[in-house]
Motif scaffolding. Structure first.
Motif, short mmCIF file in Angstrom:
data_model
loop_
_atom_site.label_atom_id
_atom_site.label_comp_id
_atom_site.label_asym_id
_atom_site.label_seq_id
_atom_site.Cartn_x
_atom_site.Cartn_y
_atom_site.Cartn_z
N LYS A 12 0.83 -1.20 0.00
CA LYS A 12 0.00 0.00 0.00
C LYS A 12 0.87 1.25 0.00
N ALA A 13 1.90 1.26 0.82
CA ALA A 13 2.79 2.42 0.90
C ALA A 13 3.50 2.67 -0.43
N MET A 14 3.97 1.61 -1.07
CA MET A 14 4.65 1.76 -2.35
C MET A 14 3.68 2.23 -3.43
N ARG A 15 2.46 1.70 -3.44
CA ARG A 15 1.45 2.15 -4.40
C ARG A 15 1.17 3.64 -4.25
N LEU A 16 0.97 4.07 -3.01
CA LEU A 16 0.70 5.49 -2.76
C LEU A 16 1.87 6.36 -3.21
N GLU A 17 3.07 5.88 -2.97
CA GLU A 17 4.26 6.61 -3.37
C GLU A 17 4.28 6.81 -4.89
N VAL A 18 3.98 5.76 -5.64
CA VAL A 18 3.96 5.85 -7.10
C VAL A 18 2.87 6.82 -7.54
N HIS A 19 1.69 6.69 -6.98
CA HIS A 19 0.60 7.58 -7.36
C HIS A 19 0.93 9.05 -7.04
N GLN A 20 1.59 9.28 -5.91
CA GLN A 20 1.96 10.66 -5.56
C GLN A 20 2.97 11.22 -6.55
N GLU A 21 3.88 10.39 -7.02
CA GLU A 21 4.85 10.82 -8.03
C GLU A 21 4.15 11.15 -9.35
N VAL A 22 3.17 10.35 -9.71
CA VAL A 22 2.42 10.61 -10.95
C VAL A 22 1.65 11.93 -10.82
N ALA A 23 1.01 12.12 -9.69
CA ALA A 23 0.27 13.37 -9.46
C ALA A 23 1.20 14.57 -9.61
N GLU A 24 2.36 14.47 -9.01
CA GLU A 24 3.34 15.56 -9.10
C GLU A 24 3.78 15.79 -10.54
N ALA A 25 4.06 14.71 -11.26
CA ALA A 25 4.48 14.82 -12.66
C ALA A 25 3.39 15.45 -13.52
N LEU A 26 2.15 15.19 -13.19
CA LEU A 26 1.03 15.75 -13.94
C LEU A 26 0.68 17.18 -13.50
N GLY A 27 1.31 17.63 -12.44
CA GLY A 27 1.04 18.96 -11.95
C GLY A 27 -0.28 19.08 -11.21
N LEU A 28 -0.76 17.96 -10.69
CA LEU A 28 -2.01 17.96 -9.94
C LEU A 28 -1.71 17.92 -8.45
N SER A 29 -2.61 18.51 -7.69
CA SER A 29 -2.47 18.36 -6.25
C SER A 29 -2.79 16.91 -5.91
N TRP A 30 -2.26 16.46 -4.77
CA TRP A 30 -2.53 15.08 -4.35
C TRP A 30 -4.02 14.87 -4.17
N GLU A 31 -4.71 15.84 -3.62
CA GLU A 31 -6.16 15.72 -3.41
C GLU A 31 -6.91 15.58 -4.72
N GLU A 32 -6.55 16.40 -5.73
CA GLU A 32 -7.19 16.31 -7.05
C GLU A 32 -6.97 14.92 -7.66
N TYR A 33 -5.71 14.52 -7.65
CA TYR A 33 -5.36 13.24 -8.26
C TYR A 33 -6.06 12.09 -7.55
N ARG A 34 -6.04 12.13 -6.23
CA ARG A 34 -6.66 11.08 -5.43
C ARG A 34 -8.16 11.00 -5.71
N ASP A 35 -8.82 12.13 -5.76
CA ASP A 35 -10.25 12.15 -6.05
C ASP A 35 -10.54 11.64 -7.46
N PHE A 36 -9.75 12.08 -8.42
CA PHE A 36 -9.95 11.68 -9.81
C PHE A 36 -9.77 10.17 -10.00
N ASN A 37 -8.85 9.58 -9.25
CA ASN A 37 -8.54 8.16 -9.40
C ASN A 37 -9.12 7.28 -8.32
N ALA A 38 -9.96 7.86 -7.47
CA ALA A 38 -10.62 7.12 -6.39
C ALA A 38 -9.63 6.36 -5.51
N ILE A 39 -8.60 7.07 -5.08
CA ILE A 39 -7.55 6.49 -4.23
C ILE A 39 -7.79 6.94 -2.80
N GLU A 40 -7.73 6.00 -1.89
CA GLU A 40 -7.86 6.32 -0.47
C GLU A 40 -6.50 6.22 0.17
N ASP A 41 -6.22 7.17 1.07
CA ASP A 41 -4.92 7.14 1.79
C ASP A 41 -4.87 5.99 2.75
#
Length: 98
Positions: free
Chosen positions: A69-98
């Protein structure tokens, strides 16, 4: 936890150990061709499971569900950053729970 730079290599090594028949099939090929065939088989395995190859890599190397779970979140956070999205935007868009 395995460092990010080493994760794919570690996953491929575990994949090779779990698939000795593949190694036997490709042993006559050059080293470069063997690596290519292994990578394709790895990607095919991920596709057959309906996941991306990075996800399969994480599943193979994770030592616990919590680490996965921690590694998955880490990857998703990196993608969000690369896309220039806030973590909250990215998480909501992809239905990711912390």
């Amino acid at each position: 936890m395995i460092p990010k730079a080493d994760r794919n290599t570690a996953a491929i090594e575990l994949f090779k150990k779990a698939n000795p028949e593949l190694l036997d099939e490709i042993k006559a090929l050059s080293d470069k061709e063997q690596q290519q065939q292994i990578q394709w088989a790895f990607e095919d395995q991920a596709e057959s499971q309906g996941i991306e190859s990075w996800e399969l890599a994480l599943q193979l190397i994770a030592q616990s569900p919590e680490e996965l779970k921690a590694m998955r979140l880490e990857v998703h956070q990196e993608v969000a950053e690369a896309l220039g999205l806030s973590w909250e935007e990215y998480r909501d868009f992809n239905a990711i729970e912390d």
